[in-house]
Design a protein around this motif. Structure first.
Motif, PDB file in Angstrom:
ATOM      1  N   ARG A 151       0.850  -1.194   0.000  1.00  0.00           N
ATOM      2  CA  ARG A 151       0.000   0.000   0.000  1.00  0.00           C
ATOM      3  C   ARG A 151       0.884   1.242   0.000  1.00  0.00           C
ATOM      4  O   ARG A 151       2.066   1.185   0.347  1.00  0.00           O
ATOM      5  CB  ARG A 151      -0.948   0.000   1.195  1.00  0.00           C
ATOM      6  N   SER A 172       0.543   5.839   0.284  1.00  0.00           N
ATOM      7  CA  SER A 172      -0.270   7.053   0.415  1.00  0.00           C
ATOM      8  C   SER A 172      -0.108   7.911  -0.834  1.00  0.00           C
ATOM      9  O   SER A 172       0.849   7.752  -1.597  1.00  0.00           O
ATOM     10  CB  SER A 172       0.165   7.853   1.651  1.00  0.00           C
ATOM     11  N   GLN A 186      -8.335   5.103   0.924  1.00  0.00           N
ATOM     12  CA  GLN A 186      -9.053   5.113   2.183  1.00  0.00           C
ATOM     13  C   GLN A 186      -8.339   6.065   3.133  1.00  0.00           C
ATOM     14  O   GLN A 186      -7.113   6.029   3.244  1.00  0.00           O
ATOM     15  CB  GLN A 186      -9.099   3.713   2.795  1.00  0.00           C
ATOM     16  N   GLN A 187      -9.111   6.921   3.807  1.00  0.00           N
ATOM     17  CA  GLN A 187      -8.538   7.884   4.725  1.00  0.00           C
ATOM     18  C   GLN A 187      -7.707   7.179   5.795  1.00  0.00           C
ATOM     19  O   GLN A 187      -8.184   6.252   6.461  1.00  0.00           O
ATOM     20  CB  GLN A 187      -9.660   8.693   5.390  1.00  0.00           C
ATOM     21  N   GLY A 188      -6.462   7.599   5.943  1.00  0.00           N
ATOM     22  CA  GLY A 188      -5.592   7.012   6.956  1.00  0.00           C
ATOM     23  C   GLY A 188      -4.938   5.708   6.538  1.00  0.00           C
ATOM     24  O   GLY A 188      -4.112   5.178   7.276  1.00  0.00           O
ATOM     25  N   TYR A 189      -5.291   5.204   5.358  1.00  0.00           N
ATOM     26  CA  TYR A 189      -4.724   3.930   4.902  1.00  0.00           C
ATOM     27  C   TYR A 189      -3.939   4.092   3.608  1.00  0.00           C
ATOM     28  O   TYR A 189      -2.916   3.468   3.385  1.00  0.00           O
ATOM     29  CB  TYR A 189      -5.841   2.900   4.695  1.00  0.00           C
ATOM     30  N   GLY A 190      -4.437   4.970   2.748  1.00  0.00           N
ATOM     31  CA  GLY A 190      -3.796   5.140   1.455  1.00  0.00           C
ATOM     32  C   GLY A 190      -4.417   4.239   0.408  1.00  0.00           C
ATOM     33  O   GLY A 190      -5.599   3.905   0.475  1.00  0.00           O
ATOM     34  N   TYR A 191      -3.591   3.818  -0.560  1.00  0.00           N
ATOM     35  CA  TYR A 191      -4.084   3.008  -1.670  1.00  0.00           C
ATOM     36  C   TYR A 191      -3.573   1.587  -1.559  1.00  0.00           C
ATOM     37  O   TYR A 191      -2.386   1.350  -1.297  1.00  0.00           O
ATOM     38  CB  TYR A 191      -3.624   3.598  -3.008  1.00  0.00           C
ATOM     39  N   ASN A 192      -4.471   0.641  -1.781  1.00  0.00           N
ATOM     40  CA  ASN A 192      -4.068  -0.754  -1.951  1.00  0.00           C
ATOM     41  C   ASN A 192      -3.489  -0.868  -3.364  1.00  0.00           C
ATOM     42  O   ASN A 192      -4.201  -0.700  -4.349  1.00  0.00           O
ATOM     43  CB  ASN A 192      -5.287  -1.669  -1.783  1.00  0.00           C
TER      44      ASN A 192
END
Length: 218
Positions: free
Chosen positions: A31, A33, A60-66
């Motif tokens: 993942r 950001s 996703q907020q706080g997670y970034g991109y898969n």
């Protein structure tokens, strides 16, 4: 200029996203950001978010991109799984190199025929395909129905060859001929590749000692 509501500048950035994400996948990164991706691609995080939001957004907020998911989705948006049957016209040095070294199927194209007007090239095998005479174009196209043509022919030959190909069902051109097909064929998709222009751009940047500004403009 927009296509399907998305600006052409955004569309032209999609392959870069696809390539960078593919490299990250190969390196085992799961993942990322938008900020981290922006640093790698020399774009702003805001630009990346705006680009991806054109297609719904994937972070996703706080997670970034898969990365695996985003790579797959961008590939779907580009259409790399569609497989467009493709012919190449002009088996000279450039055409031969493109046929032999471009991984077409990874990018949504299947090379099915190679043609040249030089009789001495007929029968030569390039990328596992025999070079055919351009005299066989009509029969081949009517039997195999390719939709994409790669033009590696002289500029003077393109105005004659292109209309024939359009009549035979070609709807898209990857055009190295230096002749702007859009002038005569506004109803087909054309990607003009002018290597001389690219080299002149490099010349300017070296002359003025300035790095290329990334295509972050909208």
């Amino acid at each position: 200029m927009k296509k399907n509501g998305v600006s052409l500048s955004v569309i032209r950035r999609l392959p870069r996203y696809y390539r960078f994400l593919g490299d990250l996948l190969q390196n085992g990164v799961g993942r990322i950001s938008s900020k981290e991706l922006s640093q790698k691609m020399n774009l702003t995080a805001s630009q990346i978010r705006q680009d991806l939001n054109c297609f719904g957004g994937f972070g996703q907020q706080g997670y970034g991109y898969n990365i695996e998911q985003l790579h797959r989705e961008i590939g779907r948006i580009i259409g790399v799984d569609t497989m467009h049957d493709t012919i190449l016209i002009g088996a000279g040095n450039l055409g031969s190199a493109i046929a032999a070294h471009m991984n077409f199927e990874k990018r949504g194209f299947r090379l099915v025929g190679i043609f040249d007007s030089d009789p001495q090239k007929s029968g030569e095998i390039i990328a596992g395909l025999p070079v055919r005479s351009t005299g066989e174009l009509e029969t081949f196209c009517r039997e195999n129905h390719p939709t994409i043509a790669i033009l590696c022919i002289p500029k003077t030959a393109a105005p004659k060859v292109a209309p024939q190909l359009v009549d035979l069902g070609i709807t898209g051109f990857w055009n190295f001929s230096h002749y702007d097909l859009r002038v005569d064929h506004s109803d087909v998709v054309v990607e003009n590749v002018h290597l001389g222009d690219s080299l002149l751009t490099l010349c300017y940047q070296v002359t003025h000692n300035r790095p290329e500004e990334d295509e972050g403009e909208k």
